[in-house]
Design a protein around this motif. Structure first.
Motif, PDB file in Angstrom:
ATOM      1  N   PRO A 125     -33.749   2.818 -22.409  1.00 56.91           N
ATOM      2  CA  PRO A 125     -33.167   2.010 -23.476  1.00 56.91           C
ATOM      3  C   PRO A 125     -33.276   0.530 -23.142  1.00 56.91           C
ATOM      4  O   PRO A 125     -33.338   0.147 -21.962  1.00 56.91           O
ATOM      5  CB  PRO A 125     -31.700   2.464 -23.499  1.00 56.91           C
ATOM      6  CG  PRO A 125     -31.691   3.763 -22.818  1.00 56.91           C
ATOM      7  CD  PRO A 125     -32.791   3.745 -21.815  1.00 56.91           C
ATOM      8  N   PRO A 126     -33.305  -0.339 -24.144  1.00 55.19           N
ATOM      9  CA  PRO A 126     -33.589  -1.749 -23.888  1.00 55.19           C
ATOM     10  C   PRO A 126     -32.569  -2.445 -23.009  1.00 55.19           C
ATOM     11  O   PRO A 126     -32.900  -3.430 -22.377  1.00 55.19           O
ATOM     12  CB  PRO A 126     -33.609  -2.357 -25.297  1.00 55.19           C
ATOM     13  CG  PRO A 126     -32.871  -1.383 -26.152  1.00 55.19           C
ATOM     14  CD  PRO A 126     -33.117  -0.044 -25.559  1.00 55.19           C
ATOM     15  N   PHE A 127     -31.339  -1.980 -22.951  1.00 51.06           N
ATOM     16  CA  PHE A 127     -30.349  -2.715 -22.163  1.00 51.06           C
ATOM     17  C   PHE A 127     -29.823  -1.898 -20.996  1.00 51.06           C
ATOM     18  O   PHE A 127     -28.792  -2.237 -20.424  1.00 51.06           O
ATOM     19  CB  PHE A 127     -29.174  -3.158 -23.034  1.00 51.06           C
ATOM     20  CG  PHE A 127     -28.907  -2.227 -24.166  1.00 51.06           C
ATOM     21  CD1 PHE A 127     -29.140  -2.640 -25.459  1.00 51.06           C
ATOM     22  CD2 PHE A 127     -28.443  -0.959 -23.928  1.00 51.06           C
ATOM     23  CE1 PHE A 127     -28.916  -1.780 -26.514  1.00 51.06           C
ATOM     24  CE2 PHE A 127     -28.217  -0.101 -24.978  1.00 51.06           C
ATOM     25  CZ  PHE A 127     -28.458  -0.524 -26.285  1.00 51.06           C
ATOM     26  N   ALA A 128     -30.512  -0.812 -20.622  1.00 55.77           N
ATOM     27  CA  ALA A 128     -30.108  -0.056 -19.434  1.00 55.77           C
ATOM     28  C   ALA A 128     -30.219  -0.938 -18.200  1.00 55.77           C
ATOM     29  O   ALA A 128     -29.336  -0.935 -17.324  1.00 55.77           O
ATOM     30  CB  ALA A 128     -30.989   1.180 -19.284  1.00 55.77           C
ATOM     31  N   VAL A 129     -31.301  -1.736 -18.143  1.00 57.93           N
ATOM     32  CA  VAL A 129     -31.487  -2.630 -17.001  1.00 57.93           C
ATOM     33  C   VAL A 129     -30.387  -3.694 -16.985  1.00 57.93           C
ATOM     34  O   VAL A 129     -29.802  -3.986 -15.928  1.00 57.93           O
ATOM     35  CB  VAL A 129     -32.876  -3.290 -17.063  1.00 57.93           C
ATOM     36  CG1 VAL A 129     -33.043  -4.308 -15.949  1.00 57.93           C
ATOM     37  CG2 VAL A 129     -33.970  -2.242 -16.974  1.00 57.93           C
ATOM     38  N   ALA A 130     -30.083  -4.262 -18.138  1.00 50.94           N
ATOM     39  CA  ALA A 130     -29.069  -5.322 -18.193  1.00 50.94           C
ATOM     40  C   ALA A 130     -27.704  -4.809 -17.738  1.00 50.94           C
ATOM     41  O   ALA A 130     -27.005  -5.470 -16.959  1.00 50.94           O
ATOM     42  CB  ALA A 130     -28.979  -5.870 -19.615  1.00 50.94           C
ATOM     43  N   LEU A 136     -24.372  -4.355 -10.660  1.00 47.45           N
ATOM     44  CA  LEU A 136     -24.763  -4.625  -9.271  1.00 47.45           C
ATOM     45  C   LEU A 136     -24.585  -6.086  -8.874  1.00 47.45           C
ATOM     46  O   LEU A 136     -24.146  -6.381  -7.754  1.00 47.45           O
ATOM     47  CB  LEU A 136     -26.232  -4.226  -9.072  1.00 47.45           C
ATOM     48  CG  LEU A 136     -26.567  -2.742  -9.161  1.00 47.45           C
ATOM     49  CD1 LEU A 136     -28.071  -2.529  -9.103  1.00 47.45           C
ATOM     50  CD2 LEU A 136     -25.879  -1.969  -8.045  1.00 47.45           C
ATOM     51  N   LEU A 137     -24.930  -7.005  -9.815  1.00 48.51           N
ATOM     52  CA  LEU A 137     -25.010  -8.419  -9.442  1.00 48.51           C
ATOM     53  C   LEU A 137     -24.068  -9.312 -10.238  1.00 48.51           C
ATOM     54  O   LEU A 137     -24.152 -10.539 -10.147  1.00 48.51           O
ATOM     55  CB  LEU A 137     -26.460  -8.921  -9.645  1.00 48.51           C
ATOM     56  CG  LEU A 137     -27.564  -8.118  -8.943  1.00 48.51           C
ATOM     57  CD1 LEU A 137     -28.936  -8.665  -9.306  1.00 48.51           C
ATOM     58  CD2 LEU A 137     -27.368  -8.132  -7.428  1.00 48.51           C
ATOM     59  N   GLY A 138     -23.182  -8.742 -11.029  1.00 47.29           N
ATOM     60  CA  GLY A 138     -22.260  -9.524 -11.844  1.00 47.29           C
ATOM     61  C   GLY A 138     -21.134 -10.155 -11.026  1.00 47.29           C
ATOM     62  O   GLY A 138     -21.134 -10.134  -9.797  1.00 47.29           O
ATOM     63  N   ARG A 139     -20.165 -10.734 -11.758  1.00 52.32           N
ATOM     64  CA  ARG A 139     -19.058 -11.414 -11.066  1.00 52.32           C
ATOM     65  C   ARG A 139     -18.324 -10.467 -10.122  1.00 52.32           C
ATOM     66  O   ARG A 139     -17.873 -10.855  -9.053  1.00 52.32           O
ATOM     67  CB  ARG A 139     -18.072 -11.959 -12.112  1.00 52.32           C
ATOM     68  CG  ARG A 139     -18.624 -13.087 -12.954  1.00 52.32           C
ATOM     69  CD  ARG A 139     -17.511 -13.724 -13.773  1.00 52.32           C
ATOM     70  NE  ARG A 139     -18.025 -14.787 -14.630  1.00 52.32           N
ATOM     71  CZ  ARG A 139     -18.335 -14.640 -15.907  1.00 52.32           C
ATOM     72  NH1 ARG A 139     -18.166 -13.460 -16.478  1.00 52.32           N
ATOM     73  NH2 ARG A 139     -18.783 -15.647 -16.618  1.00 52.32           N
ATOM     74  N   ARG A 140     -18.135  -9.230 -10.530  1.00 45.23           N
ATOM     75  CA  ARG A 140     -17.525  -8.199  -9.686  1.00 45.23           C
ATOM     76  C   ARG A 140     -18.557  -7.147  -9.317  1.00 45.23           C
ATOM     77  O   ARG A 140     -18.221  -5.958  -9.190  1.00 45.23           O
ATOM     78  CB  ARG A 140     -16.353  -7.560 -10.426  1.00 45.23           C
ATOM     79  CG  ARG A 140     -15.192  -8.496 -10.697  1.00 45.23           C
ATOM     80  CD  ARG A 140     -14.460  -8.807  -9.405  1.00 45.23           C
ATOM     81  NE  ARG A 140     -13.439  -9.853  -9.594  1.00 45.23           N
ATOM     82  CZ  ARG A 140     -12.671 -10.309  -8.612  1.00 45.23           C
ATOM     83  NH1 ARG A 140     -12.790  -9.817  -7.396  1.00 45.23           N
ATOM     84  NH2 ARG A 140     -11.790 -11.255  -8.835  1.00 45.23           N
ATOM     85  N   HIS A 145     -20.345  -9.090  -5.123  1.00 40.65           N
ATOM     86  CA  HIS A 145     -18.932  -9.263  -4.779  1.00 40.65           C
ATOM     87  C   HIS A 145     -18.456  -8.235  -3.744  1.00 40.65           C
ATOM     88  O   HIS A 145     -17.811  -8.585  -2.758  1.00 40.65           O
ATOM     89  CB  HIS A 145     -18.054  -9.153  -6.031  1.00 40.65           C
ATOM     90  CG  HIS A 145     -16.608  -9.394  -5.770  1.00 40.65           C
ATOM     91  ND1 HIS A 145     -16.083 -10.651  -5.573  1.00 40.65           N
ATOM     92  CD2 HIS A 145     -15.561  -8.531  -5.642  1.00 40.65           C
ATOM     93  CE1 HIS A 145     -14.787 -10.569  -5.355  1.00 40.65           C
ATOM     94  NE2 HIS A 145     -14.436  -9.293  -5.390  1.00 40.65           N
ATOM     95  N   GLY A 146     -18.831  -6.968  -3.959  1.00 40.27           N
ATOM     96  CA  GLY A 146     -18.341  -5.913  -3.076  1.00 40.27           C
ATOM     97  C   GLY A 146     -18.908  -5.990  -1.674  1.00 40.27           C
ATOM     98  O   GLY A 146     -18.188  -5.790  -0.692  1.00 40.27           O
ATOM     99  N   GLU A 151     -19.068 -15.078  -5.391  1.00 40.31           N
ATOM    100  CA  GLU A 151     -18.595 -15.253  -6.765  1.00 40.31           C
ATOM    101  C   GLU A 151     -19.780 -15.774  -7.580  1.00 40.31           C
ATOM    102  O   GLU A 151     -20.069 -16.968  -7.579  1.00 40.31           O
ATOM    103  CB  GLU A 151     -17.430 -16.248  -6.812  1.00 40.31           C
ATOM    104  CG  GLU A 151     -16.167 -15.768  -6.137  1.00 40.31           C
ATOM    105  CD  GLU A 151     -15.506 -14.615  -6.895  1.00 40.31           C
ATOM    106  OE1 GLU A 151     -15.751 -14.480  -8.109  1.00 40.31           O
ATOM    107  OE2 GLU A 151     -14.747 -13.862  -6.249  1.00 40.31           O
ATOM    108  N   THR A 152     -20.487 -14.884  -8.216  1.00 39.66           N
ATOM    109  CA  THR A 152     -21.704 -15.264  -8.933  1.00 39.66           C
ATOM    110  C   THR A 152     -21.529 -15.072 -10.428  1.00 39.66           C
ATOM    111  O   THR A 152     -20.634 -14.358 -10.879  1.00 39.66           O
ATOM    112  CB  THR A 152     -22.891 -14.415  -8.455  1.00 39.66           C
ATOM    113  OG1 THR A 152     -22.580 -13.041  -8.697  1.00 39.66           O
ATOM    114  CG2 THR A 152     -23.169 -14.628  -6.990  1.00 39.66           C
TER     115      THR A 152
END
Length: 585
Positions: A125-130, A136-140, A145-146, A151-152
């Motif tokens: 699906p088009p947003f599975a990667v997003a 994995l790489l979001g703010r949490r 973060h883990g 804090e990205t």
């Protein structure tokens, strides 16, 4: 076994000028087929585009298009769109070339797995990667973060570029893989015999021959990036592009004229780039394809070149594998990264109520659209290659509009064109040509408009594969059937179609995968009566229920891979039939 070259050599001697004149004339059945195809294309793509133009050039639309030049905000949106397209085009092209070069030129085990991982984003699906990248790489994020304690902020241009590059690089990969495999190994041998090193051969021989491929891949990825709607909605943040701005105008501001105007602004560069890309593709065949390879390809075995390339390839594909592993694990986890307890609740939710309806509706509509798109693509290819001499380029261009026109533009065009009946007035009398095909009040709950979108978006792949297949088949086979009295359409149905059945089935595979995973055009025409999986996934992502979204993605992947596997089995069986026909000709 027959000799096609010898047969072809005999054909001109048997063909008189009068016979050539008759061959150029279209018989009645071909004229009828051409007329039907033109009417279908007019309904599927030209009428929605005309509706876009009509709204865009209304007083309200003209005001918006003028603001694209005068407004600082709108100029920034246009600039954002081009910056995103250029970045994704450059990075995706380089990534696709690197992976294709490793696959074709480097000696290593596991090439099939390497190839499958490179193609994995095509069937997702088009947003599975997003969604996985945010996890994995979001703010949490699990990694940022883990593990790293950072804090990205992944939202905006960096995250959007990363996601689009990882989603679209298979387009460049397939392009370069084909070109590298077609390179004559004698070129490498000649360079080596003249004393050139491996690096000098790559820099002065291989790379220059790939220039058309770089141009074509960049332009294709540029169009894909500026046309994408799903990923900017999920991970774009405050970074607004034309596609998301048109979406906001339609669904948030209920301003159809503004949506059409933004779509028209988006359409112009997409069409221009598509035409340029077609020009580059036509040139590439005269530069890089030199006939059948004259020897065995020379593979890179020197550790000095082989190990760094393999490390780069493994790192990139480990990231791809990690993203899809996140999708699978997330589907069986309560909240991945927060509460990693195993659960099947996500699947229970998806397989009940609205989720179950969306799976059934999407699969049924895709199965309806797939054979229509596949057959229409083969008919288009047959007309372009075999029948229509004047205007074949125009017919080819009309069929490819389904690919060249951004999905957002197609969706808005369908919403404007088909949500009300198509009527025209002659002499004060109003005639209804078509009922409303889209929207909640339309026939079949708006499902027909969705099937039409699936068909026009899938048609170009079948058309291109059909053209490629027909160009490899001796025209004398068709001419032999015609000389025995068969009409053109009978020849197509009984001779041509069986010979190009592998291309037909390949077109079916792509059509089904694309129908199941498309979102940009569908999001504007779905109705409460007809639910589509990709829109349900987007709704789950918007609500922050990533587990449900991951479960949807896993089921969608399973459906697509299963159907592709069944079609591949059919394709394998039909190849034998084609070979027998060719051998007996």
């Amino acid at each position: 076994m027959s000799n096609p070259a010898a047969e072809a050599a005999l054909v001109p001697t048997a063909r008189t000028p009068r016979a050539r004149g008759r061959r150029k004339a279209l018989d009645v059945s071909t004229v009828v087929v051409v007329a039907v195809v033109l009417v279908v294309l007019a309904i599927l793509i030209l009428y929605p585009l005309a509706a876009i133009f009509g709204q865009a050039f209304s007083p309200e639309g003209v005001k918006v298009m003028t603001s694209v030049v005068t407004s600082v905000v709108n100029r920034q949106i246009v600039l954002n769109t081009f910056v995103l397209g250029i970045l994704v085009g450059l990075l995706g092209t380089l990534l696709g070339f690197l992976l294709a070069y490793i696959q074709v030129k480097v000696d290593f085990r596991g090439k099939k797995i390497f190839h499958i991982l490179c193609l994995l984003p095509v069937v997702s699906p088009p947003f599975a990667v997003a969604t996985a990248v945010i996890t994995l790489l979001g703010r949490r994020g699990i990694i940022t973060h883990g593990i790293l304690g950072l804090e990205t902020n992944i939202y905006g241009l960096p995250g959007l570029t990363l996601v689009l590059v990882l989603s679209f690089f298979p387009v460049a990969y397939m392009n370069f893989k084909g070109m590298l495999e077609n390179l004559d190994p004698a070129l490498d041998d000649a360079s080596s015999n003249l004393g050139a090193s491996g690096w000098q051969t790559f820099w002065k021989v291989t790379l220059p021959l790939m220039v058309p491929g770089f141009a074509a891949s960049f332009l294709l990825l540029f169009v894909e990036a500026i046309a994408d709607l799903a990923n900017p909605l999920v991970i774009g943040g405050d970074y607004t592009v034309l596609a998301s701005r048109a979406f906001i105008a339609i669904t948030g501001e209920y301003d159809v004229a503004a949506g059409a105007a933004y779509s028209l602004v988006l359409l112009m560069p997409a069409l221009l780039v598509f035409v340029i890309q077609q020009y580059w593709v036509s040139r590439s065949s005269t530069v890089t394809v030199t006939g059948k390879p004259a020897g065995k390809p020379r593979l890179i075995t020197d550790p000095a070149g082989r190990i760094p390339l393999l490390i780069a390839g493994v790192v990139i594909l480990a990231l791809v594998a990690g993203i899809y592993l996140t999708v699978i694990v997330g589907a069986f986890t309560k909240i991945l990264g927060v509460n990693n307890e195993f659960t099947l609740d996500n699947f229970r939710y998806v397989l009940s109520g609205i989720g179950n309806e969306s799976i059934v509706d999407t699969t049924m509509l895709a199965l309806i659209a797939t054979p229509i798109a596949g057959l229409l693509g083969m008919v288009m290819a047959w007309l372009i290659v075999r029948k229509v001499k004047r205007g074949s380029g125009l017919l080819d261009f009309l069929g490819m509009l389904g690919l060249a026109v951004p999905g957002t533009v197609v969706g808005i065009g369908y919403a404007i064109a088909f949500n009300t009946p198509l009527r025209f007035t002659i002499g004060g009398t109003t005639f209804q040509l078509l009922p409303a095909l889209g929207g909640g009040a339309a026939i079949f709950g708006g499902a027909m408009a969705i099937v039409m979108v699936y068909i026009i978006r899938s048609l170009p792949s079948g058309q291109r594969s059909g053209i490629a297949a027909l160009q490899q088949i001796d025209p004398s086979i068709d001419e032999a059937a015609a000389s025995l009295g068969a009409e053109s359409f009978t020849t197509f149905r009984t001779i041509t179609l069986p010979l190009i059945r592998p291309a037909f089935l390949a077109g079916l595979i792509y059509a089904f995968a694309r129908s199941m995973t498309t979102l940009s055009p569908i999001i504007f025409i779905t109705t409460p009566s007809t639910k589509i999986m990709t829109k349900q996934i987007l709704a789950e992502v918007d609500a922050g229920r990533f587990g449900n979204a991951f479960a949807f993605c896993v089921l969608l992947l399973l459906i697509v891979v299963t159907v592709m596997g069944v079609m591949s089995l059919l394709l394998r069986g039909r190849n034998d039939v084609r070979t027998q026909i060719g051998a007996g000709a």
